[in-house]
Design a protein around this motif. Structure first.
Motif, PDB file in Angstrom:
ATOM      1  N   SER A  46       0.818  -1.216   0.000  1.00  0.00           N
ATOM      2  CA  SER A  46       0.000   0.000   0.000  1.00  0.00           C
ATOM      3  C   SER A  46       0.854   1.268   0.000  1.00  0.00           C
ATOM      4  CB  SER A  46      -0.962   0.007   1.187  1.00  0.00           C
ATOM      5  OG  SER A  46      -0.280   0.225   2.399  1.00  0.00           O
ATOM      6  N   PHE A  47       2.120   1.161   0.364  1.00  0.00           N
ATOM      7  CA  PHE A  47       3.023   2.307   0.367  1.00  0.00           C
ATOM      8  C   PHE A  47       4.179   2.117  -0.608  1.00  0.00           C
ATOM      9  CE2 PHE A  47       0.967   2.331   4.523  1.00  0.00           C
ATOM     10  CZ  PHE A  47       0.401   3.595   4.484  1.00  0.00           C
ATOM     11  N   ALA A  48       3.962   1.321  -1.629  1.00  0.00           N
ATOM     12  CA  ALA A  48       5.026   0.995  -2.577  1.00  0.00           C
ATOM     13  C   ALA A  48       5.584   2.220  -3.295  1.00  0.00           C
ATOM     14  CB  ALA A  48       4.520  -0.029  -3.593  1.00  0.00           C
ATOM     15  N   ALA A  49       4.791   3.280  -3.425  1.00  0.00           N
ATOM     16  CA  ALA A  49       5.256   4.480  -4.113  1.00  0.00           C
ATOM     17  C   ALA A  49       6.196   5.319  -3.253  1.00  0.00           C
ATOM     18  CB  ALA A  49       4.055   5.330  -4.537  1.00  0.00           C
ATOM     19  N   MET A  50       6.296   5.012  -1.968  1.00  0.00           N
ATOM     20  CA  MET A  50       7.153   5.786  -1.064  1.00  0.00           C
ATOM     21  C   MET A  50       8.447   5.019  -0.772  1.00  0.00           C
ATOM     22  SD  MET A  50       4.422   7.224   1.718  1.00  0.00           S
ATOM     23  CE  MET A  50       5.613   8.348   2.441  1.00  0.00           C
ATOM     24  N   PRO A  51       9.553   5.738  -0.587  1.00  0.00           N
ATOM     25  CA  PRO A  51      10.772   5.057  -0.136  1.00  0.00           C
ATOM     26  C   PRO A  51      10.535   4.469   1.258  1.00  0.00           C
ATOM     27  CG  PRO A  51      11.252   7.301  -0.860  1.00  0.00           C
ATOM     28  CD  PRO A  51       9.757   7.165  -0.811  1.00  0.00           C
ATOM     29  N   MET A  52      10.952   3.236   1.457  1.00  0.00           N
ATOM     30  CA  MET A  52      10.773   2.620   2.773  1.00  0.00           C
ATOM     31  C   MET A  52      11.833   1.557   3.021  1.00  0.00           C
ATOM     32  SD  MET A  52       7.463   0.139   2.417  1.00  0.00           S
ATOM     33  CE  MET A  52       6.711   0.474   0.832  1.00  0.00           C
ATOM     34  N   VAL A  53      12.050   1.305   4.304  1.00  0.00           N
ATOM     35  CA  VAL A  53      12.903   0.212   4.748  1.00  0.00           C
ATOM     36  C   VAL A  53      12.205  -0.422   5.939  1.00  0.00           C
ATOM     37  CG1 VAL A  53      14.308   1.669   6.264  1.00  0.00           C
ATOM     38  CG2 VAL A  53      15.243  -0.484   5.404  1.00  0.00           C
ATOM     39  N   GLN A  54      12.270  -1.737   6.024  1.00  0.00           N
ATOM     40  CA  GLN A  54      11.652  -2.437   7.143  1.00  0.00           C
ATOM     41  C   GLN A  54      12.734  -2.981   8.066  1.00  0.00           C
ATOM     42  OE1 GLN A  54       8.273  -5.607   7.711  1.00  0.00           O
ATOM     43  NE2 GLN A  54      10.065  -6.617   6.902  1.00  0.00           N
ATOM     44  N   ILE A  55      12.553  -2.757   9.356  1.00  0.00           N
ATOM     45  CA  ILE A  55      13.391  -3.398  10.354  1.00  0.00           C
ATOM     46  C   ILE A  55      12.598  -4.610  10.814  1.00  0.00           C
ATOM     47  CG2 ILE A  55      14.539  -3.170  12.588  1.00  0.00           C
ATOM     48  CD1 ILE A  55      14.581  -0.114  12.041  1.00  0.00           C
ATOM     49  N   GLY A  56      13.041  -5.772  10.433  1.00  0.00           N
ATOM     50  CA  GLY A  56      12.300  -6.994  10.743  1.00  0.00           C
ATOM     51  C   GLY A  56      12.658  -8.083   9.761  1.00  0.00           C
ATOM     52  N   GLU A  57      11.775  -9.023   9.654  1.00  0.00           N
ATOM     53  CA  GLU A  57      12.048 -10.190   8.827  1.00  0.00           C
ATOM     54  C   GLU A  57      12.199  -9.824   7.355  1.00  0.00           C
ATOM     55  OE1 GLU A  57       9.389 -13.375   9.528  1.00  0.00           O
ATOM     56  OE2 GLU A  57       9.883 -13.469  11.632  1.00  0.00           O
ATOM     57  N   PRO A  58      13.023 -10.581   6.639  1.00  0.00           N
ATOM     58  CA  PRO A  58      13.254 -10.307   5.224  1.00  0.00           C
ATOM     59  C   PRO A  58      11.972 -10.328   4.399  1.00  0.00           C
ATOM     60  CG  PRO A  58      14.837 -11.912   6.057  1.00  0.00           C
ATOM     61  CD  PRO A  58      13.827 -11.699   7.141  1.00  0.00           C
ATOM     62  N   THR A  59      11.937  -9.440   3.419  1.00  0.00           N
ATOM     63  CA  THR A  59      10.829  -9.370   2.475  1.00  0.00           C
ATOM     64  C   THR A  59      11.373  -8.962   1.114  1.00  0.00           C
ATOM     65  OG1 THR A  59       8.737  -8.284   1.941  1.00  0.00           O
ATOM     66  CG2 THR A  59      10.325  -7.002   3.208  1.00  0.00           C
ATOM     67  N   ASP A  60      10.695  -9.363   0.072  1.00  0.00           N
ATOM     68  CA  ASP A  60      11.082  -8.953  -1.281  1.00  0.00           C
ATOM     69  C   ASP A  60      10.452  -7.612  -1.656  1.00  0.00           C
ATOM     70  OD1 ASP A  60      12.517 -11.311  -1.647  1.00  0.00           O
ATOM     71  OD2 ASP A  60      10.789 -12.369  -2.488  1.00  0.00           O
ATOM     72  N   LEU A  61       9.627  -7.049  -0.786  1.00  0.00           N
ATOM     73  CA  LEU A  61       8.853  -5.861  -1.130  1.00  0.00           C
ATOM     74  C   LEU A  61       9.554  -4.536  -0.839  1.00  0.00           C
ATOM     75  CD1 LEU A  61       5.395  -7.139   0.100  1.00  0.00           C
ATOM     76  CD2 LEU A  61       6.273  -7.083  -2.245  1.00  0.00           C
ATOM     77  N   CYS A  62      10.614  -4.572  -0.023  1.00  0.00           N
ATOM     78  CA  CYS A  62      11.380  -3.356   0.254  1.00  0.00           C
ATOM     79  C   CYS A  62      12.701  -3.772   0.897  1.00  0.00           C
ATOM     80  CB  CYS A  62      10.602  -2.408   1.159  1.00  0.00           C
ATOM     81  SG  CYS A  62      10.383  -2.970   2.856  1.00  0.00           S
ATOM     82  N   PRO A  63      13.666  -2.848   0.943  1.00  0.00           N
ATOM     83  CA  PRO A  63      14.901  -3.167   1.671  1.00  0.00           C
ATOM     84  C   PRO A  63      14.577  -3.443   3.144  1.00  0.00           C
ATOM     85  CG  PRO A  63      15.145  -1.146   0.390  1.00  0.00           C
ATOM     86  CD  PRO A  63      13.698  -1.520   0.341  1.00  0.00           C
ATOM     87  N   TRP A  64      15.386  -4.258   3.765  1.00  0.00           N
ATOM     88  CA  TRP A  64      15.109  -4.642   5.149  1.00  0.00           C
ATOM     89  C   TRP A  64      16.395  -4.791   5.935  1.00  0.00           C
ATOM     90  CZ3 TRP A  64      17.530  -9.242   6.019  1.00  0.00           C
ATOM     91  CH2 TRP A  64      17.761 -10.048   4.901  1.00  0.00           C
TER      92      TRP A  64
END
Length: 168
Positions: A46-64
């Motif tokens: 839902s926020f794919a248009a914004m730059p983001m990084v996730q702190i948590g488990e690996p995902t292919d949807l954003c850097p983590w």
């Protein structure tokens, strides 16, 4: 209550947009603690248009960024067993629906088992990663006779604060 906690936590899903933020740093271990991976993935998409990084488990949807809990948990168990001679442990996990809680619990149980120690179910309870749920978990452990332990492993700081306050 779980409903109040969930309703309060759900507010975050409506906050960020391109007008109010330049990007998002997502603390996935807290935001998605009691969620299945598809909930996390829907949020990230839902926020794919914004730059983001996730702190948590690996995902292919954003850097983590993933912080492996194993060394810390293993070191804590080793210290309590070898330096203090403890053999009776209790556990307050996060919600087992969330993969982060399952990972931490599995690591903790394996650390005990590698030392021929085992976690009795009466010494185990579950919280919601909140201070109030740490208090409630200690109360439930007490009610079922599960506080006859030498060390209580609690899977996050907020629950630990609640548990400490209740035990004092």
């Amino acid at each position: 209550s779980l409903f109040e906690y969930s309703r309060e936590a759900a507010t975050i899903y409506n906050l960020p947009d391109k007008e109010s933020a330049d990007g998002i740093v997502i603390l996935g271990t807290s935001l998605f603690a009691d969620s299945e991976d598809d909930t996390r993935d829907r949020f990230l998409r839902s926020f794919a248009a914004m730059p983001m990084v996730q702190i948590g488990e690996p995902t292919d949807l954003c850097p983590w960024i993933w912080v492996d809990p194993a060394p810390g948990i293993e070191s804590a168990v080793q210290h309590l067993v070898e330096e203090h001679g403890y053999s009776r442990f209790g556990l307050v996990s996060g919600p087992m629906e969330g993969s982060e809680s399952r990972v931490r619990t599995d690591i903790f149980v394996r650390a005990l088992e590698s030392r021929n120690l085992f976690l009795d179910q009466k010494h185990r309870d579950e919280g919601l990663f909140t201070e109030d749920s740490g208090i409630a978990a200690v109360d439930r452990l007490y009610d079922k006779g599960g506080l006859d332990v030498e060390a209580l492993f609690i899977e996050n700081d907020e629950m630990a604060v609640g548990a400490i306050n209740r035990l004092q």
